[in-house]
Design a protein around this motif. Sequence first.
Motif, PDB file in Angstrom:
ATOM      1  N   THR A 211     -11.059  -3.613   9.962  1.00  0.00           N
ATOM      2  CA  THR A 211     -11.506  -2.584   9.013  1.00  0.00           C
ATOM      3  C   THR A 211     -10.464  -1.476   8.830  1.00  0.00           C
ATOM      4  O   THR A 211     -10.676  -0.558   8.030  1.00  0.00           O
ATOM      5  N   THR A 212      -9.376  -1.546   9.572  1.00  0.00           N
ATOM      6  CA  THR A 212      -8.337  -0.517   9.478  1.00  0.00           C
ATOM      7  C   THR A 212      -7.424  -0.811   8.297  1.00  0.00           C
ATOM      8  O   THR A 212      -6.922  -1.931   8.161  1.00  0.00           O
ATOM      9  N   SER A 213      -7.199   0.161   7.445  1.00  0.00           N
ATOM     10  CA  SER A 213      -6.279  -0.021   6.319  1.00  0.00           C
ATOM     11  C   SER A 213      -4.857   0.227   6.773  1.00  0.00           C
ATOM     12  O   SER A 213      -4.607   0.863   7.803  1.00  0.00           O
TER      13      SER A 213
ATOM     14  N   THR B   7       0.837  -1.194   0.000  1.00  0.00           N
ATOM     15  CA  THR B   7       0.000   0.000   0.000  1.00  0.00           C
ATOM     16  C   THR B   7       0.874   1.248   0.000  1.00  0.00           C
ATOM     17  O   THR B   7       1.744   1.378   0.871  1.00  0.00           O
TER      18      THR B   7
ATOM     19  N   TRP C 292      -2.735  -9.379   6.940  1.00  0.00           N
ATOM     20  CA  TRP C 292      -2.685  -7.933   7.147  1.00  0.00           C
ATOM     21  C   TRP C 292      -1.298  -7.536   7.633  1.00  0.00           C
ATOM     22  O   TRP C 292      -0.724  -6.535   7.182  1.00  0.00           O
TER      23      TRP C 292
ATOM     24  N   GLU D  88      -4.189   3.981   6.896  1.00  0.00           N
ATOM     25  CA  GLU D  88      -4.756   4.629   8.083  1.00  0.00           C
ATOM     26  C   GLU D  88      -3.901   4.357   9.308  1.00  0.00           C
ATOM     27  O   GLU D  88      -3.666   5.258  10.130  1.00  0.00           O
TER      28      GLU D  88
ATOM     29  N   CYS E  91       1.326  -5.074   5.782  1.00  0.00           N
ATOM     30  CA  CYS E  91       1.819  -3.885   6.487  1.00  0.00           C
ATOM     31  C   CYS E  91       3.340  -3.861   6.480  1.00  0.00           C
ATOM     32  O   CYS E  91       3.951  -2.816   6.208  1.00  0.00           O
TER      33      CYS E  91
END
Length: 412
Positions: free
Chosen positions: A391-393, A163, A253, A396, A257
């Motif tokens: 739900t946290t990207s 990302t 996730w 964010e 990250c």
Amino acid sequence: MLTARAWTLLGVGIALTGSGILLGYTDITRLGLLLLLLLGVTAVFARRASGDLRITRTVQPISIGRGQRATVTVIATNPAARRTGVSRVREQVDSRLGESQEFVLPAIGAHDAERLQYVVQGTVRGAHRLGPASRVIEDPFGLTRRRRTDERVDELIVLPTVTPLGPAQPPGAGIGSEGEIPQMVALHGDEDVSIRAYHQGDDLRKVHWKTTAHRGELMVRQEDRPSRRSALVLLDGRSNGHRGPSGQDSFEWAVSCAASVVVRLAELHYSVHLATAETLADASVDAPGEPGEQLRRLATATTCDSETFRRLRLRAREAVRAGAIVVAILTDVEDRVDDIAAMRQPGASGLAFILDTGTFVDPGAAPSAGAQLLRAALAGAGWRVCVVRSTTSVLEAWQEVSRRSLIRVGAL
């Protein structure tokens, strides 16, 4: 090997030959012998026509991101001096890339080649097998079938999702550096530390005349040598700490990250150490790596047990003793929080992403008590902390730990 049609033909031929001999019918005997002869001649010519093909494979590109596509080219080369027959080729493909491919390969002339292409799509992170390719050759009458398998296997790497993290950057550069540390020109004494003898080609504007007069030889000021800020990215891969459905679990996730942070730190010219169970196994935690290589390591990252993660923490602490910034992606399992908190060195920043793993099973779940306790402990030790829900990207979460308002006593 013989097909069912060939075995039927063989049985009929033997039966006709035997019956003709027993009953004294010459024509029936000749018909049976003709069928047997046809079967034998077909088998001999089918063997000669099968040929030995050399199968090679190229993948472009050799690594892709999730959801992207790659083109696979299979090249069948005939090294023999005679033409091959028509055959069917089945290319084995990892089921996570798509279905296995089947082609009809035309006859290939002597020392000629034929190209076959197909496209695969990477939907699951990891290293996926392409091949082997098997070839089935049948004669025109369908009496014989010959199968040959080329054992060569190639690999396609599907990288984790990266990302873009925008312009935000970790606050506080820390004091750690990789390679040479700059030497500053001394102002009072100890001039030898930053002044050296003149070498042909040196800029005469850098001549240090005071030392030159004192020593009687031409001396120049030593140029500052470049250094790079260093950072360590720690991935908590404990299998008892991650939850959620496959492909959308908390571990995926965390890997995404880590990959995004590695790329962002490389853009900021940090020298990045990656601490995972895989880098612990080959002792590469101690050495910084290139972003491309570290992304490939994360592509094949797997979960580990608690003992492996304990040894990883100890190794990571050694790697950041010089003051590198630390970015830790952690589960909400409470296990020796003090070990992780102590990784942040005085003068360096520590950023922590704490996964509330219960929300990866039920997005509406109440906040995890373990995540809140871990957050309080790390924040009290001067870390910048973000609790991550399903739900946290990644963007964010990164913006959260980069905000100046998170500064606490003892933190940067």
